[in-house]
Design a protein around this motif. Structure first.
Motif, PDB file in Angstrom:
ATOM      1  N   PRO A  10       2.676  -2.198   7.087  1.00 55.08           N
ATOM      2  CA  PRO A  10       2.539  -0.779   7.419  1.00 55.08           C
ATOM      3  C   PRO A  10       2.194   0.020   6.156  1.00 55.08           C
ATOM      4  O   PRO A  10       2.670  -0.309   5.065  1.00 55.08           O
ATOM      5  N   TYR A  11       1.378   1.039   6.297  1.00 54.91           N
ATOM      6  CA  TYR A  11       0.989   1.815   5.124  1.00 54.91           C
ATOM      7  C   TYR A  11       2.172   2.638   4.588  1.00 54.91           C
ATOM      8  O   TYR A  11       3.131   2.946   5.316  1.00 54.91           O
ATOM      9  N   LEU A  12       2.055   2.982   3.314  1.00 53.45           N
ATOM     10  CA  LEU A  12       3.034   3.865   2.685  1.00 53.45           C
ATOM     11  C   LEU A  12       2.683   5.304   3.034  1.00 53.45           C
ATOM     12  O   LEU A  12       1.581   5.772   2.748  1.00 53.45           O
ATOM     13  N   LYS A  13       3.623   6.008   3.637  1.00 53.27           N
ATOM     14  CA  LYS A  13       3.331   7.382   4.063  1.00 53.27           C
ATOM     15  C   LYS A  13       3.262   8.354   2.896  1.00 53.27           C
ATOM     16  O   LYS A  13       2.586   9.384   2.967  1.00 53.27           O
ATOM     17  N   GLY A  14       3.976   8.040   1.808  1.00 53.79           N
ATOM     18  CA  GLY A  14       3.973   8.944   0.677  1.00 53.79           C
ATOM     19  C   GLY A  14       4.673  10.247   1.009  1.00 53.79           C
ATOM     20  O   GLY A  14       5.508  10.329   1.920  1.00 53.79           O
ATOM     21  N   ASN A  15       4.268  11.286   0.297  1.00 55.15           N
ATOM     22  CA  ASN A  15       4.855  12.614   0.511  1.00 55.15           C
ATOM     23  C   ASN A  15       3.744  13.654   0.438  1.00 55.15           C
ATOM     24  O   ASN A  15       3.627  14.398  -0.549  1.00 55.15           O
ATOM     25  N   PRO A  16       2.892  13.719   1.478  1.00 52.00           N
ATOM     26  CA  PRO A  16       1.743  14.627   1.437  1.00 52.00           C
ATOM     27  C   PRO A  16       2.155  16.080   1.234  1.00 52.00           C
ATOM     28  O   PRO A  16       3.214  16.513   1.703  1.00 52.00           O
ATOM     29  N   GLU A  17       1.312  16.810   0.532  1.00 53.94           N
ATOM     30  CA  GLU A  17       1.548  18.245   0.378  1.00 53.94           C
ATOM     31  C   GLU A  17       1.435  18.930   1.743  1.00 53.94           C
ATOM     32  O   GLU A  17       0.751  18.451   2.643  1.00 53.94           O
ATOM     33  N   PHE A  59      -3.481  12.296  10.075  1.00 52.09           N
ATOM     34  CA  PHE A  59      -3.582  10.853  10.124  1.00 52.09           C
ATOM     35  C   PHE A  59      -2.223  10.211  10.423  1.00 52.09           C
ATOM     36  O   PHE A  59      -2.129   9.291  11.247  1.00 52.09           O
ATOM     37  N   THR A  60      -1.187  10.658   9.751  1.00 51.80           N
ATOM     38  CA  THR A  60       0.120  10.039   9.970  1.00 51.80           C
ATOM     39  C   THR A  60       0.620  10.294  11.394  1.00 51.80           C
ATOM     40  O   THR A  60       1.232   9.407  12.001  1.00 51.80           O
ATOM     41  N   ARG A 116      -3.989  13.330  -2.090  1.00 54.36           N
ATOM     42  CA  ARG A 116      -3.644  12.307  -3.078  1.00 54.36           C
ATOM     43  C   ARG A 116      -2.198  11.851  -2.992  1.00 54.36           C
ATOM     44  O   ARG A 116      -1.842  10.794  -3.533  1.00 54.36           O
ATOM     45  N   LYS A 117      -1.336  12.618  -2.323  1.00 56.20           N
ATOM     46  CA  LYS A 117       0.077  12.260  -2.242  1.00 56.20           C
ATOM     47  C   LYS A 117       0.429  11.568  -0.928  1.00 56.20           C
ATOM     48  O   LYS A 117       1.591  11.235  -0.690  1.00 56.20           O
ATOM     49  N   GLY A 118      -0.566  11.354  -0.062  1.00 53.47           N
ATOM     50  CA  GLY A 118      -0.340  10.680   1.211  1.00 53.47           C
ATOM     51  C   GLY A 118      -0.876   9.262   1.197  1.00 53.47           C
ATOM     52  O   GLY A 118      -1.126   8.686   0.130  1.00 53.47           O
ATOM     53  N   PRO A 119      -1.075   8.664   2.359  1.00 52.13           N
ATOM     54  CA  PRO A 119      -1.647   7.318   2.435  1.00 52.13           C
ATOM     55  C   PRO A 119      -3.026   7.264   1.770  1.00 52.13           C
ATOM     56  O   PRO A 119      -3.775   8.252   1.794  1.00 52.13           O
ATOM     57  N   ALA A 120      -3.351   6.117   1.184  1.00 52.70           N
ATOM     58  CA  ALA A 120      -4.633   5.977   0.477  1.00 52.70           C
ATOM     59  C   ALA A 120      -5.268   4.645   0.833  1.00 52.70           C
ATOM     60  O   ALA A 120      -4.580   3.627   0.977  1.00 52.70           O
ATOM     61  N   PHE A 121      -6.595   4.651   0.964  1.00 53.40           N
ATOM     62  CA  PHE A 121      -7.324   3.452   1.359  1.00 53.40           C
ATOM     63  C   PHE A 121      -8.646   3.374   0.604  1.00 53.40           C
ATOM     64  O   PHE A 121      -9.233   4.400   0.244  1.00 53.40           O
ATOM     65  N   ILE A 122      -9.112   2.148   0.389  1.00 48.02           N
ATOM     66  CA  ILE A 122     -10.503   1.911  -0.008  1.00 48.02           C
ATOM     67  C   ILE A 122     -11.241   1.481   1.257  1.00 48.02           C
ATOM     68  O   ILE A 122     -10.797   0.560   1.957  1.00 48.02           O
ATOM     69  N   THR A 123     -12.350   2.133   1.570  1.00 47.81           N
ATOM     70  CA  THR A 123     -13.180   1.690   2.685  1.00 47.81           C
ATOM     71  C   THR A 123     -14.392   0.957   2.125  1.00 47.81           C
ATOM     72  O   THR A 123     -14.964   1.350   1.105  1.00 47.81           O
ATOM     73  N   TYR A 124     -14.767  -0.119   2.806  1.00 48.20           N
ATOM     74  CA  TYR A 124     -15.887  -0.960   2.402  1.00 48.20           C
ATOM     75  C   TYR A 124     -17.059  -0.749   3.369  1.00 48.20           C
ATOM     76  O   TYR A 124     -16.916  -0.060   4.391  1.00 48.20           O
ATOM     77  N   PRO A 125     -18.237  -1.331   3.074  1.00 51.01           N
ATOM     78  CA  PRO A 125     -19.399  -1.113   3.949  1.00 51.01           C
ATOM     79  C   PRO A 125     -19.135  -1.392   5.421  1.00 51.01           C
ATOM     80  O   PRO A 125     -19.684  -0.706   6.284  1.00 51.01           O
ATOM     81  N   GLY A 141     -16.982 -11.976   6.909  1.00 53.72           N
ATOM     82  CA  GLY A 141     -16.159 -12.300   5.751  1.00 53.72           C
ATOM     83  C   GLY A 141     -15.844 -11.151   4.819  1.00 53.72           C
ATOM     84  O   GLY A 141     -15.175 -11.336   3.803  1.00 53.72           O
ATOM     85  N   GLU A 142     -16.328  -9.952   5.141  1.00 54.65           N
ATOM     86  CA  GLU A 142     -16.068  -8.801   4.281  1.00 54.65           C
ATOM     87  C   GLU A 142     -14.994  -7.906   4.898  1.00 54.65           C
ATOM     88  O   GLU A 142     -14.868  -7.835   6.121  1.00 54.65           O
ATOM     89  N   PRO A 143     -14.218  -7.209   4.061  1.00 55.78           N
ATOM     90  CA  PRO A 143     -13.190  -6.308   4.578  1.00 55.78           C
ATOM     91  C   PRO A 143     -13.813  -5.026   5.119  1.00 55.78           C
ATOM     92  O   PRO A 143     -15.014  -4.780   4.946  1.00 55.78           O
ATOM     93  N   TRP A 144     -13.002  -4.220   5.760  1.00 53.85           N
ATOM     94  CA  TRP A 144     -13.466  -2.923   6.266  1.00 53.85           C
ATOM     95  C   TRP A 144     -12.637  -1.792   5.672  1.00 53.85           C
ATOM     96  O   TRP A 144     -13.155  -0.753   5.336  1.00 53.85           O
ATOM     97  N   ILE A 145     -11.355  -2.011   5.506  1.00 49.11           N
ATOM     98  CA  ILE A 145     -10.493  -1.007   4.890  1.00 49.11           C
ATOM     99  C   ILE A 145      -9.329  -1.741   4.249  1.00 49.11           C
ATOM    100  O   ILE A 145      -8.917  -2.814   4.708  1.00 49.11           O
ATOM    101  N   GLN A 146      -8.805  -1.177   3.164  1.00 46.31           N
ATOM    102  CA  GLN A 146      -7.731  -1.818   2.411  1.00 46.31           C
ATOM    103  C   GLN A 146      -6.819  -0.720   1.867  1.00 46.31           C
ATOM    104  O   GLN A 146      -7.282   0.212   1.200  1.00 46.31           O
ATOM    105  N   GLU A 147      -5.537  -0.848   2.148  1.00 45.03           N
ATOM    106  CA  GLU A 147      -4.607   0.153   1.623  1.00 45.03           C
ATOM    107  C   GLU A 147      -4.446  -0.025   0.124  1.00 45.03           C
ATOM    108  O   GLU A 147      -4.409  -1.150  -0.388  1.00 45.03           O
ATOM    109  N   VAL A 148      -4.341   1.092  -0.585  1.00 46.52           N
ATOM    110  CA  VAL A 148      -4.177   1.075  -2.038  1.00 46.52           C
ATOM    111  C   VAL A 148      -3.118   2.084  -2.450  1.00 46.52           C
ATOM    112  O   VAL A 148      -2.735   2.963  -1.678  1.00 46.52           O
ATOM    113  N   THR A 149      -2.642   1.927  -3.664  1.00 45.25           N
ATOM    114  CA  THR A 149      -1.828   2.965  -4.291  1.00 45.25           C
ATOM    115  C   THR A 149      -2.667   3.601  -5.389  1.00 45.25           C
ATOM    116  O   THR A 149      -3.564   2.962  -5.959  1.00 45.25           O
ATOM    117  N   VAL A 150      -2.386   4.867  -5.665  1.00 43.03           N
ATOM    118  CA  VAL A 150      -3.200   5.602  -6.635  1.00 43.03           C
ATOM    119  C   VAL A 150      -2.319   6.171  -7.738  1.00 43.03           C
ATOM    120  O   VAL A 150      -1.164   6.522  -7.501  1.00 43.03           O
TER     121      VAL A 150
END
Length: 405
Positions: free
Chosen positions: A338-345, A89-90, A299-308, A243-252
């Motif tokens: 821009p999304y947080l890339k994190g530190n993926p395994e 993805f990155t 879990r250590k990389g970018p994270a998103f909530i996807t909506y309908p 009026g509804e979202p499609w994807i939203q970046e989150v932290t976990v």
């Protein structure tokens, strides 16, 4: 935008459903034994003409559309090449959601602000969603393909691999000719028959085409307003909710029921928020919507909530990486950071992925072809095996999992 090719190589959009493709494959042998595909080309074209006229096309339009039609061997070669999609993805999103594309996208949003506003008013689709499709498909019209559309569709409809998918597109092309919206001798597009700045197939153009500039024609190759409005209408048809979202970046947080990440968890966005998942933009007003936690690189990389509304992207293309990148692109055009890339395994190499798939298949999992692609079946199997081996079940295959197997 909406093409056959996405189901072939997972790198371009696809508007035909997987179910239709499956039924087509199952019916392929039957079609091979009928006059609807294969055999003498002239006989085949006469059959197409007769069907088109029966469906309401004029004889003149059918003759004009099919005159000079030829089999294009380059189309057949492309159809059989079936490339694969193996970037993370990155890697992929960094290349496709580039600064240059974002800057150009923002300029287009300003240049055609009135058209985007009309599309949102009429169809409920956010400007960024349409603009991102426009960018991903053709770089805003710069690269639309150089295959003769009529010949491409004749070739694929005549070929007995999937005539049930392509013959209706050829019939729709005749309808476009009758409407004066396409010159069969000169119109070019993608190898699988998609046309214009948002790459749509003829059948979808006939059904959902909108004359955005008011000239009396639907010209997706040359008219940006036509392309924008048509894309908006089609995206609405795919189920996009106003009026509804499609994807939203989150932290976990460090600990979650990772096995519930991915699709079909049955959870709502608010359920994740209660577990410590936090939207980066702070917006939690859609907590009551269904929400899936997607972790493209664990879990250590970018994270998103996807909506309908994310479902329209899965209708567009079955590649998880491609669709997530496209949805993220749309949020950037709408003002997201821009999304947080994190530190993926560390992930697996192509050879290691194929080894992993082989082991998973031997255990009875349906991972599809041994192709090194982290598709949905492989992700599901990875999560199940991660649980068995007391590893965080985030669906991201690592050397630790491969060693455990």
């Amino acid at each position: 935008m909406f093409s056959i090719r996405g189901y072939c190589n997972m790198s371009i959009a696809s508007r035909l459903t997987a179910a239709a493709l499956l039924s087509g494959l199952m019916a392929g042998s039957a079609f091979a034994q009928t006059p609807q595909c294969g055999g003498d080309l002239n006989t085949f074209l006469q059959g197409v003409k007769a069907e088109a006229v029966k469906n309401g096309a004029s004889v003149e339009a059918a003759d004009k559309a099919l005159a000079g039609a030829q089999i294009d061997q380059k189309v057949l070669a492309r159809d059989r090449a079936q490339g694969v999609f193996k970037q993370t993805f990155t890697e992929f999103s960094s290349r496709t959601v580039s600064k240059g594309r974002l800057d150009q996208g923002k300029k287009k949003l300003q240049e055609y602000a009135n058209v985007f506003s009309r599309a949102e008013k009429d169809y409920g689709v956010a400007p960024g969603v349409i603009a991102a499709f426009w960018a991903m498909e053709t770089d805003f019209g710069a690269f639309q393909g150089d295959f003769n559309t009529r010949n491409a569709l004749v070739t694929l409809a005549h070929d007995c691999r999937r005539p049930e998918l392509f013959r209706p597109q050829l019939l729709a092309l005749i309808t476009m000719v009758q409407h004066g919206d396409l010159d069969p001798a000169t119109n070019t597009g993608a190898w699988a028959g998609e046309i214009g700045q948002v790459q749509m197939l003829p059948k979808d153009i006939v059904a959902f085409g909108v004359d955005g500039d008011g000239d009396g024609h639907v010209a997706l190759k040359t008219s940006a307003p036509d392309a924008i409005m048509t894309a908006g209408k089609f995206i609405q048809h795919l189920g996009f909710k106003r009026g509804e979202p499609w994807i939203q970046e989150v932290t976990v947080p460090d600990t979650l029921p990772w096995e519930k990440s991915g699709f079909d968890s049955g959870m709502k966005a608010g359920d994740w928020f209660k577990l410590g998942v936090k939207p980066r933009d702070g917006n939690t007003k859609f907590a009551n919507l269904e929400g899936e936690l997607v972790l493209p690189q664990g879990r250590k990389g970018p994270a998103f909530i996807t909506y309908p509304n994310f479902g329209i992207y899965l209708e567009w293309n079955k590649s998880f990486i491609y669709t997530t990148s496209a949805a993220y692109f749309a949020t950037r055009l709408e003002g997201a950071e821009p999304y947080l890339k994190g530190n993926p395994e560390q992930g697996l190499s192509d050879v290691e992925m194929k080894e992993l798939q082989t082991k998973l298949k031997a255990k009875g999992y349906d991972v599809g072809d041994i192709d090194g692609i982290l598709g949905g079946g492989t992700r599901d199997a990875v999560q199940k095996e991660q649980l068995k081996h007391n590893l965080p079940a985030d669906g991201w295959p690592t050397p630790a999992l491969l060693a455990a197997l």
